[in-house]
Scaffold this motif. Sequence first.
Motif, mmCIF file in Angstrom:
data_model
loop_
_atom_site.group_PDB
_atom_site.id
_atom_site.type_symbol
_atom_site.label_atom_id
_atom_site.label_comp_id
_atom_site.label_asym_id
_atom_site.label_seq_id
_atom_site.Cartn_x
_atom_site.Cartn_y
_atom_site.Cartn_z
ATOM 1 N N UNK A 47 18.743 56.986 -79.845
ATOM 2 C CA UNK A 47 18.966 58.022 -80.859
ATOM 3 C C UNK A 47 18.335 59.337 -80.409
ATOM 4 N N UNK A 72 13.778 60.223 -91.223
ATOM 5 C CA UNK A 72 14.712 60.489 -92.311
ATOM 6 C C UNK A 72 14.414 59.645 -93.541
ATOM 7 N N UNK A 131 14.439 43.742 -102.290
ATOM 8 C CA UNK A 131 15.253 44.899 -101.925
ATOM 9 C C UNK A 131 15.820 45.543 -103.186
ATOM 10 N N UNK A 132 16.347 44.714 -104.111
ATOM 11 C CA UNK A 132 16.931 45.289 -105.326
ATOM 12 C C UNK A 132 15.847 45.953 -106.189
ATOM 13 N N UNK A 135 14.874 49.226 -104.350
ATOM 14 C CA UNK A 135 15.878 50.269 -104.206
ATOM 15 C C UNK A 135 16.271 50.887 -105.536
ATOM 16 N N UNK A 138 13.684 53.491 -105.806
ATOM 17 C CA UNK A 138 13.914 54.490 -104.766
ATOM 18 C C UNK A 138 15.016 55.453 -105.197
ATOM 19 N N UNK A 139 16.054 54.939 -105.840
ATOM 20 C CA UNK A 139 17.121 55.829 -106.322
ATOM 21 C C UNK A 139 16.557 56.829 -107.333
ATOM 22 N N UNK A 152 19.383 64.596 -101.303
ATOM 23 C CA UNK A 152 18.652 63.351 -101.454
ATOM 24 C C UNK A 152 17.770 63.078 -100.252
ATOM 25 N N UNK A 153 18.321 63.328 -99.091
ATOM 26 C CA UNK A 153 17.650 62.871 -97.886
ATOM 27 C C UNK A 153 17.210 64.021 -96.999
ATOM 28 N N UNK C 41 24.694 51.213 -87.915
ATOM 29 C CA UNK C 41 23.820 52.269 -88.443
ATOM 30 C C UNK C 41 22.790 52.688 -87.428
ATOM 31 N N UNK C 43 21.163 56.212 -87.761
ATOM 32 C CA UNK C 43 20.256 57.270 -88.209
ATOM 33 C C UNK C 43 20.278 57.432 -89.730
ATOM 34 N N UNK C 44 20.134 58.663 -90.179
ATOM 35 C CA UNK C 44 19.956 58.978 -91.595
ATOM 36 C C UNK C 44 21.068 58.385 -92.464
ATOM 37 N N UNK C 47 20.567 55.045 -93.918
ATOM 38 C CA UNK C 47 19.691 54.990 -95.087
ATOM 39 C C UNK C 47 20.525 55.235 -96.349
ATOM 40 N N UNK C 48 21.498 56.141 -96.253
ATOM 41 C CA UNK C 48 22.360 56.370 -97.399
ATOM 42 C C UNK C 48 23.310 55.203 -97.613
ATOM 43 N N UNK C 50 22.428 52.144 -97.187
ATOM 44 C CA UNK C 50 21.601 51.220 -97.973
ATOM 45 C C UNK C 50 21.679 51.591 -99.440
ATOM 46 N N UNK C 51 21.707 52.902 -99.710
ATOM 47 C CA UNK C 51 21.881 53.358 -101.083
ATOM 48 C C UNK C 51 23.211 52.898 -101.652
ATOM 49 N N UNK C 53 24.825 50.270 -100.857
ATOM 50 C CA UNK C 53 24.832 48.823 -101.041
ATOM 51 C C UNK C 53 23.993 48.409 -102.252
ATOM 52 N N UNK C 54 23.005 49.223 -102.615
ATOM 53 C CA UNK C 54 22.069 48.771 -103.642
ATOM 54 C C UNK C 54 22.726 48.718 -105.025
ATOM 55 N N UNK C 57 24.702 52.019 -106.812
ATOM 56 C CA UNK C 57 26.053 52.436 -106.411
ATOM 57 C C UNK C 57 26.980 51.240 -106.211
ATOM 58 N N UNK C 139 25.887 65.538 -94.458
ATOM 59 C CA UNK C 139 24.770 65.314 -93.538
ATOM 60 C C UNK C 139 23.516 64.996 -94.322
ATOM 61 N N UNK C 140 23.288 63.783 -94.741
ATOM 62 C CA UNK C 140 24.245 62.671 -94.739
ATOM 63 C C UNK C 140 25.122 62.730 -95.965
ATOM 64 N N UNK C 142 26.691 61.558 -99.500
ATOM 65 C CA UNK C 142 26.122 60.786 -100.608
ATOM 66 C C UNK C 142 26.758 59.399 -100.623
ATOM 67 N N UNK C 143 26.104 58.420 -101.234
ATOM 68 C CA UNK C 143 26.721 57.086 -101.301
ATOM 69 C C UNK C 143 28.116 57.114 -101.903
#
Lengths: 394, 160, 178
Positions: A47, A72, A131-132, A135, A138-139, A152-153, C41, C43-44, C47-48, C50-51, C53-54, C57, C139-140, C142-143
């Motif tokens: 990366x 990130x 995880x649930x 997260x 985290x949201x 967000x990020x 996956x 990079x950044x 991570x989104x 993962x958002x 999948x949670x 969303x 960039x990135x 949103x989910x």
Amino acid sequence: MSEGDFKTKNMYLNIGPSHPTMHGTLRIFAEMDGERIVSSVAEMGYLHRGFEKHSEAGTYTQVIPYTDRLNYVSPLMNNVGYCMAVEKLIGCEIPERAQTIRVIICELSRITDHLVCIGTNVVDLGALTNFWYYFNVREKIYDFIEKICGARLTTNYTRIGGVSRDLYPEAVAELAAIIKDVQLATKEVRGLLERNKIFVDRTLGIAPISQEEAINYGFTGPCLRATGCDYDVRKSEPYCGYENYDFDIPVGEDGDTYDRFLVRFEEINQSIRIIEQAISKLRPGPVMTSDRRVALPPKAEVYTNIEALMNHFKLIYEGVRPPPGEVYSATEAANGELGFYIVSDGSTNPYRVKCRPPCFPLYAAYPRLVNGVMLADAIAVMGSINIIAGELDR
Amino acid sequence: MVKLIDIFKKNFQADILDSHEQQGNETIVVSPERLHDVLGFAKNDPETLLNALMDLCAVDYLGQGPRFEVVYHLYSTSKNHRLRIKTRVPEENPKVKTCVDLWKSADWFEREAWDMLGIVFEGHPNLKRLLLFDGFEGHPLRKDYKINRRQKIPEPLERP
Amino acid sequence: MRLKVESKKMSSVVENNFLTTKLSELVAWGRKNSLWPLPFGTACCAIEFMGAVDSVFDISRFGAELVRFSPRQADLLLVLGTINYKQAPVLKKVYEQMTEPKWVVAVGSCATCGGFYDNYSVLQGIDEVIPVDVYVPGCPPRPESILLAIVRLQEKICKEAVGEKPELYIYKPHSVRK
């Protein structure tokens, strides 16, 4: 039959870079004796995005978006770390409110970093429930971060001399509610893991490292503190007014995977303590310095006063211009000491920016940690040292 | 409190080529020949005890006397102080003695400096590319390497 | 307790209601609702993802939640994050190992066009090495954007099945460099 009859030849196993626990970007090449790792080589660079070369090409302010993408998972801390280094180089003070906001966002990102670290890495151990739990909160934190800076990020929130905008009016009340949720989620997840037989068996006593060796390898942050060393930049060289906050540095004993996890759990609680204090310290005031070398003059002055107009023009067209010199500024990021070494030649572009990512020495020591452990435990070790490829490879 | 710079000046007199204290970062510049001795002293002397190598990097001063500068950032966990040690090496012979024997963290930092700027660390056990792929030509962080000069996409995986 | 199957009732349902379709459409319907993603996956954007999948969303509403990390078991390659020159051959190999039919979604600016990393190390869009079906900007992103990409891809799968030329839904910001 003796045990020797079952002996087979060692085999070689390539793990990664496209492997779920290698985060898509790390690679291990291991010599295996059955399921045990005899020796291993780590490789990185999948990366590498040329952060340092890009910083030399842009102005000082233009580097800030690139710092978002270093770590990130906690971009706000990188923003703060970089801006502090430039401020140190220029020698400008930032207002008290901006400092308190920086403390809040730093601790919030420390929380998100640990949430993601623990949440995803116990998934690698087969515990999806956590995880649930993590997260969901985290949201909530991301929603808050989005409200204060628009993303967000990739936050791009701090500026040289302060932060880009003030908190919105309801921020404090919402923040107080969020940290309550984080506290609850941490209590639940910790309750599920701390004495869980499977979790303890797979982490306790796995891949320990002594304090001297860890320092020799350049460990910082939770991984060093898990060995018992209480080194934390927030205490040893306080910045952003951390000396005025009351918090503890959690330390482990053995420096094994279990300790690394527990130190992170406790750090979440300490961060919540700091945020609570910061909320009570928050006083109205400016969030950007009045130092005209870095901050834009007020619009009313720009329209009426030629000096202010020139000042505005220079800052927009050329950017910040620090004096020639060099500076190393360290901050305590979620994974350890995040340092920025900046060399200025007096022009508007940085001459050299070197980022000292906390993950780099941790990953360099990874083969040392996993040699001799079972392959499945090596995955848990990888999770516990929390490698973020963005800052590892830059 | 005794300044770190003074301790080094006392012990290495003429070998300390330069020193300054910009922004509170104490800095000494030594010759590449004596660098390893200075680093060894810094790590083990009871007054300095700089036991952690926090960062190692190189800087390219294109067009200046000795072109490259290798920078070491040291920290003492017991005494809580920092020191920056620098050395200058010329373009024709960018060689520094390795300090992997002092700090294991130096291993990858030195590989990175070789990868990015082409500094040769003599005695390094495994000095090869770290961040870039094996077939990469040149060292991208040198000032004369254009930022978007691209090279051929490498062939699929081989054993490291 | 034993469940009693009312077989008579079931047969009457089948008898009185029927459905005509082309086999290709039926297959496409099945395919689009059971995508098996391989999240590549780096990079950044990961991570989104993962958002996405949670539980907030929840990508499983679109039938694409069961991530597979083996290319043999996946039919949707989600490229999440920057791909650099060192990573490119790996990506290509993973793509080649996937069995047909397969689709690729380039998530985020870096996978789409290199993003703001116009430098010696970063591939300027993954379509330099593999074909792409849907590009997702951001960039990135949103989910929600990742979810939208899944929906767009499902539409594309349906159209391809009946021989229509699918539209390119999200345009690539830069022209393809070869």
